[in-house]
Design a protein around this motif. Structure first.
Motif, short mmCIF file in Angstrom:
data_model
loop_
_atom_site.label_atom_id
_atom_site.label_comp_id
_atom_site.label_asym_id
_atom_site.label_seq_id
_atom_site.Cartn_x
_atom_site.Cartn_y
_atom_site.Cartn_z
N PHE A 206 0.82 -1.20 0.00
CA PHE A 206 0.00 0.00 0.00
C PHE A 206 0.86 1.26 0.00
O PHE A 206 0.50 2.26 -0.63
N GLN A 207 2.01 1.24 0.69
CA GLN A 207 2.87 2.42 0.74
C GLN A 207 3.40 2.77 -0.64
O GLN A 207 3.53 3.95 -0.99
N VAL A 208 3.71 1.74 -1.44
CA VAL A 208 4.21 2.00 -2.79
C VAL A 208 3.13 2.64 -3.65
O VAL A 208 3.40 3.56 -4.43
N LEU A 209 1.90 2.17 -3.51
CA LEU A 209 0.81 2.77 -4.28
C LEU A 209 0.58 4.23 -3.90
O LEU A 209 0.38 5.08 -4.78
N VAL A 210 0.65 4.52 -2.60
CA VAL A 210 0.48 5.91 -2.16
C VAL A 210 1.62 6.77 -2.68
O VAL A 210 1.41 7.92 -3.12
N LEU A 211 2.85 6.24 -2.65
CA LEU A 211 4.00 6.99 -3.15
C LEU A 211 3.87 7.29 -4.64
O LEU A 211 4.06 8.43 -5.08
N LEU A 212 3.51 6.28 -5.42
CA LEU A 212 3.36 6.49 -6.86
C LEU A 212 2.20 7.44 -7.18
O LEU A 212 2.32 8.29 -8.07
N GLY A 213 1.10 7.31 -6.43
CA GLY A 213 -0.02 8.21 -6.65
C GLY A 213 0.32 9.66 -6.32
O GLY A 213 -0.04 10.58 -7.06
N GLY A 214 1.06 9.88 -5.21
CA GLY A 214 1.47 11.24 -4.87
C GLY A 214 2.41 11.84 -5.88
O GLY A 214 2.28 13.02 -6.25
N VAL A 215 3.37 11.05 -6.35
CA VAL A 215 4.31 11.54 -7.36
C VAL A 215 3.58 11.87 -8.66
O VAL A 215 3.89 12.86 -9.34
N TYR A 216 2.57 11.06 -9.00
CA TYR A 216 1.83 11.31 -10.24
C TYR A 216 1.01 12.59 -10.15
O TYR A 216 1.01 13.41 -11.07
N PHE A 217 0.33 12.81 -9.04
CA PHE A 217 -0.51 14.00 -8.90
C PHE A 217 0.32 15.28 -8.75
O PHE A 217 -0.15 16.37 -9.06
N MET A 218 1.56 15.16 -8.27
CA MET A 218 2.42 16.33 -8.09
C MET A 218 3.47 16.44 -9.19
O MET A 218 4.50 17.08 -8.99
#
Length: 246
Positions: A206-218
């Motif tokens: 789950f941490q990897v998904l949150v990291l990738l999602g944050g990098v994508y939105f920013m």
């Protein structure tokens, strides 16, 4: 002197290209790069409604401008909520005393007075004329100019509400079309995406998904595009009953 019926069947030469079309925008690029303003859209919509109304008025029997279908489309979409409302009415009529007693217990457990917020109600920035209209008599005691201004304001608000009702009905019809296999290719793509997403969510922390999602939105504006994304294009291509209205 009979009637001639013409049947047209659309087919594709490449299934891959047909599937790829679901991720492409519906409108040309300039529509998203330099979209029309709300005022321009209202003007074009007004002209289109006048053209359609003029054509319907010449039909046999003639149909006037009062022809509206958004309300009935919305009723079809929210038929499930209406069923819940009917069930709640039966609860209020004590058709089943056990169910009504359980609902009363649940209601007592959930009811707590919320904190009143004037900003949510927009009470701190209300226009003085709106307050004056609220306490006006019926029939009105104001002059014709004030009444005309309030009527125009009401028409503007009602027009925006009608637009929102049509948009909500359209989105609900698209979701129903996706779940009812009205477009088999689109539903198959959606099921495949759900399967792949379930596998990815299962094997990826789950941490990897949150990291990738944050990098994508920013991400940097250089990597952003004014064109809508593939999921948005896919959802907009789902069939609705907008084109079936008069």
């Amino acid at each position: 002197m009979g009637e001639l019926h013409l049947a047209i069947r659309f087919s594709c030469t490449s299934l891959v290209n047909m599937m790829f079309k679901y991720s492409r925008p519906l409108l040309p690029k300039m529509h998203y790069v330099r979209p029309l303003t709300v005022m321009q859209q209202d003007m074009l919509r007004h002209q289109a409604v006048n053209i359609v109304a003029a054509r319907l008025s010449r039909a046999e029997p003639p149909l006037r401008k009062e022809v509206q279908g958004n309300f009935f489309r919305l009723m079809t979409v929210f038929s499930g909520l209406f069923a819940v409302g009917k069930w709640f009415g039966e609860v209020c009529m004590w058709k089943n005393p056990i169910t009504t007693a359980l609902v009363h217990v649940l209601f007592v457990m959930l009811v707590y007075p919320p904190h009143m917020n004037t900003r949510i109600s927009y009470a701190d920035a209300v226009h003085p004329d709106e307050l004056d209209e609220e306490f006006d008599t019926f029939p009105t005691s104001k002059g014709s100019d004030i009444v005309r201004m309030r009527y125009d304001r009401l028409r503007s608000v009602a027009g925006r509400i009608q637009t929102v009702v049509g948009d909500v009905a359209t989105q609900g019809e698209r979701m129903q079309a996706l779940l009812s296999w009205r477009d088999p290719r689109a539903t198959m793509l959606f099921i495949t995406f759900c399967l792949v997403a379930a596998i990815v969510l299962y094997v990826t922390p789950f941490q990897v998904l949150v990291l990738l999602g944050g990098v994508y939105f920013m991400r940097h504006p250089r990597f952003r595009h004014k064109m809508p994304s593939a999921p948005v294009n896919f959802f907009r291509r789902l069939p609705a009953r907008t084109d079936s209205m008069l």
